[in-house]
Design a protein around this motif. Structure first.
Motif, short mmCIF file in Angstrom:
data_model
loop_
_atom_site.label_atom_id
_atom_site.label_comp_id
_atom_site.label_asym_id
_atom_site.label_seq_id
_atom_site.Cartn_x
_atom_site.Cartn_y
_atom_site.Cartn_z
N ASN A 1 -2.60 11.82 -12.27
CA ASN A 1 -3.56 12.20 -11.25
C ASN A 1 -3.27 11.45 -9.96
O ASN A 1 -2.67 10.38 -9.99
CB ASN A 1 -5.00 11.88 -11.68
N ILE A 2 -3.73 12.00 -8.86
CA ILE A 2 -3.62 11.34 -7.57
C ILE A 2 -4.62 10.18 -7.57
O ILE A 2 -5.74 10.33 -8.04
CB ILE A 2 -3.96 12.33 -6.44
N ASP B 1 0.84 -1.21 0.00
CA ASP B 1 0.00 0.00 0.00
C ASP B 1 0.87 1.25 0.00
O ASP B 1 0.61 2.21 -0.74
CB ASP B 1 -0.93 0.03 1.22
N ILE B 2 1.90 1.25 0.84
CA ILE B 2 2.79 2.42 0.93
C ILE B 2 3.47 2.66 -0.41
O ILE B 2 3.50 3.80 -0.91
CB ILE B 2 3.82 2.24 2.06
N TYR B 3 4.00 1.61 -1.01
CA TYR B 3 4.68 1.77 -2.31
C TYR B 3 3.70 2.26 -3.38
O TYR B 3 4.04 3.12 -4.19
CB TYR B 3 5.37 0.48 -2.74
N ALA B 4 2.50 1.72 -3.40
CA ALA B 4 1.51 2.13 -4.40
C ALA B 4 1.17 3.62 -4.25
O ALA B 4 1.16 4.37 -5.24
CB ALA B 4 0.24 1.28 -4.28
N VAL B 5 0.91 4.05 -3.02
CA VAL B 5 0.55 5.46 -2.78
C VAL B 5 1.73 6.37 -3.11
O VAL B 5 1.58 7.38 -3.82
CB VAL B 5 0.09 5.66 -1.32
N MET B 6 2.91 6.04 -2.60
CA MET B 6 4.07 6.92 -2.79
C MET B 6 4.50 6.97 -4.26
O MET B 6 4.84 8.03 -4.76
CB MET B 6 5.23 6.48 -1.90
N ASN B 7 4.50 5.84 -4.94
CA ASN B 7 4.87 5.86 -6.36
C ASN B 7 3.88 6.69 -7.16
O ASN B 7 4.28 7.43 -8.06
CB ASN B 7 4.99 4.44 -6.91
N ASN B 8 2.60 6.58 -6.83
CA ASN B 8 1.59 7.40 -7.51
C ASN B 8 1.87 8.88 -7.27
O ASN B 8 1.92 9.67 -8.22
CB ASN B 8 0.20 7.03 -7.04
N LEU B 9 2.06 9.28 -6.02
CA LEU B 9 2.28 10.69 -5.70
C LEU B 9 3.58 11.21 -6.29
O LEU B 9 3.66 12.35 -6.73
CB LEU B 9 2.26 10.90 -4.19
N ASN B 10 4.62 10.38 -6.29
CA ASN B 10 5.91 10.80 -6.85
C ASN B 10 5.86 10.97 -8.36
O ASN B 10 6.65 11.71 -8.93
CB ASN B 10 7.00 9.79 -6.49
N ILE C 1 -2.27 17.95 2.03
CA ILE C 1 -3.71 17.73 1.98
C ILE C 1 -4.11 17.41 0.55
O ILE C 1 -3.72 18.12 -0.38
CB ILE C 1 -4.47 18.97 2.49
N ILE C 2 -4.87 16.33 0.40
CA ILE C 2 -5.41 15.97 -0.91
C ILE C 2 -6.85 16.43 -0.95
O ILE C 2 -7.67 16.02 -0.14
CB ILE C 2 -5.32 14.45 -1.13
N ASN C 3 -7.15 17.33 -1.88
CA ASN C 3 -8.51 17.83 -2.04
C ASN C 3 -9.31 17.04 -3.06
O ASN C 3 -10.52 16.90 -2.94
CB ASN C 3 -8.51 19.30 -2.44
N SER C 4 -8.65 16.57 -4.11
CA SER C 4 -9.32 15.82 -5.17
C SER C 4 -8.26 15.06 -5.94
O SER C 4 -7.08 15.11 -5.60
CB SER C 4 -10.09 16.76 -6.10
N GLU C 5 -8.67 14.39 -7.02
CA GLU C 5 -7.70 13.60 -7.79
C GLU C 5 -6.68 14.47 -8.51
O GLU C 5 -5.66 13.97 -8.97
CB GLU C 5 -8.41 12.68 -8.78
N ASP C 6 -6.94 15.77 -8.60
CA ASP C 6 -5.98 16.63 -9.29
C ASP C 6 -5.56 17.85 -8.49
O ASP C 6 -4.89 18.74 -9.02
CB ASP C 6 -6.52 17.05 -10.66
N THR C 7 -5.90 17.91 -7.20
CA THR C 7 -5.55 19.09 -6.40
C THR C 7 -5.05 18.68 -5.02
O THR C 7 -5.66 17.86 -4.35
CB THR C 7 -6.77 20.01 -6.22
N LEU C 8 -3.93 19.28 -4.63
CA LEU C 8 -3.47 19.11 -3.26
C LEU C 8 -2.98 20.44 -2.72
O LEU C 8 -2.72 21.38 -3.47
CB LEU C 8 -2.42 18.01 -3.14
N ARG C 9 -2.91 20.51 -1.39
CA ARG C 9 -2.37 21.68 -0.71
C ARG C 9 -1.06 21.26 -0.07
O ARG C 9 -0.99 20.24 0.62
CB ARG C 9 -3.32 22.18 0.38
N TYR C 10 -0.05 22.08 -0.28
CA TYR C 10 1.28 21.75 0.22
C TYR C 10 2.03 23.04 0.51
O TYR C 10 2.12 23.92 -0.35
CB TYR C 10 2.00 20.90 -0.83
#
Length: 143
Positions: free
Chosen positions: A123-124, A60-69, A103-112
């Motif tokens: 996309n996220i 799960d960690i690898y899937a999420v982090m690879n997607n975000l990266n 913060i993830i707001n949607s599949e295409d928006t985050l706050r950082y």
């Protein structure tokens, strides 16, 4: 008079350099660059329901982090003063120290770091967070 001219020229050049440096922060780039191998736990807080979830499984960690990266984001307007969000995500290392938070707001928006970022390539995987949070919401509460 010549001193004034040199000082004015120096201030103008300095302002221009600072402005150009700041403008480069708006070039689309990868925002989340934490290596999946350095993350031992991902804590997700659902800002709409108040439910929390911890992702400890390496897959799960690898899937999420690879997607975000892999997502490239465009920096947008400041997010100061905005309230409410979908998911607040906190990354932790093996010692339990916080690596990063966003913060993830949607599949295409985050706050950082005080700004909104919009996905420009990729996309996220927002559905993954939704699916996992739905599992948490439907589990019976232990007393």
């Amino acid at each position: 008079m010549k001193k004034f001219h040199n000082k004015r020229k120096y201030i103008l050049i300095t302002g221009l350099v600072i402005g150009l440096l700041y403008a480069t922060t708006f070039i689309p780039q990868r925002v989340i660059t934490t290596s999946p191998s350095s993350v031992s736990r991902i804590h997700v807080f659902d800002g709409q329901s108040g439910y929390e979830l911890n992702l400890n499984d390496r897959d799960d960690i690898y899937a999420v982090m690879n997607n975000l990266n892999d997502v490239t984001f465009q920096k947008g307007k400041p997010s100061i003063g905005y309230m409410g969000y979908s998911y607040r995500v906190t990354l932790y290392d093996q010692d339990g120290d916080e690596l990063d938070e966003f913060i993830i707001n949607s599949e295409d928006t985050l706050r950082y770091h005080g700004f909104f970022y919009t996905a420009k390539s990729g996309n996220i995987d927002y559905d993954k967070f939704d699916a996992r949070m739905t599992q948490v919401k439907t589990q019976p509460v232990e007393e």
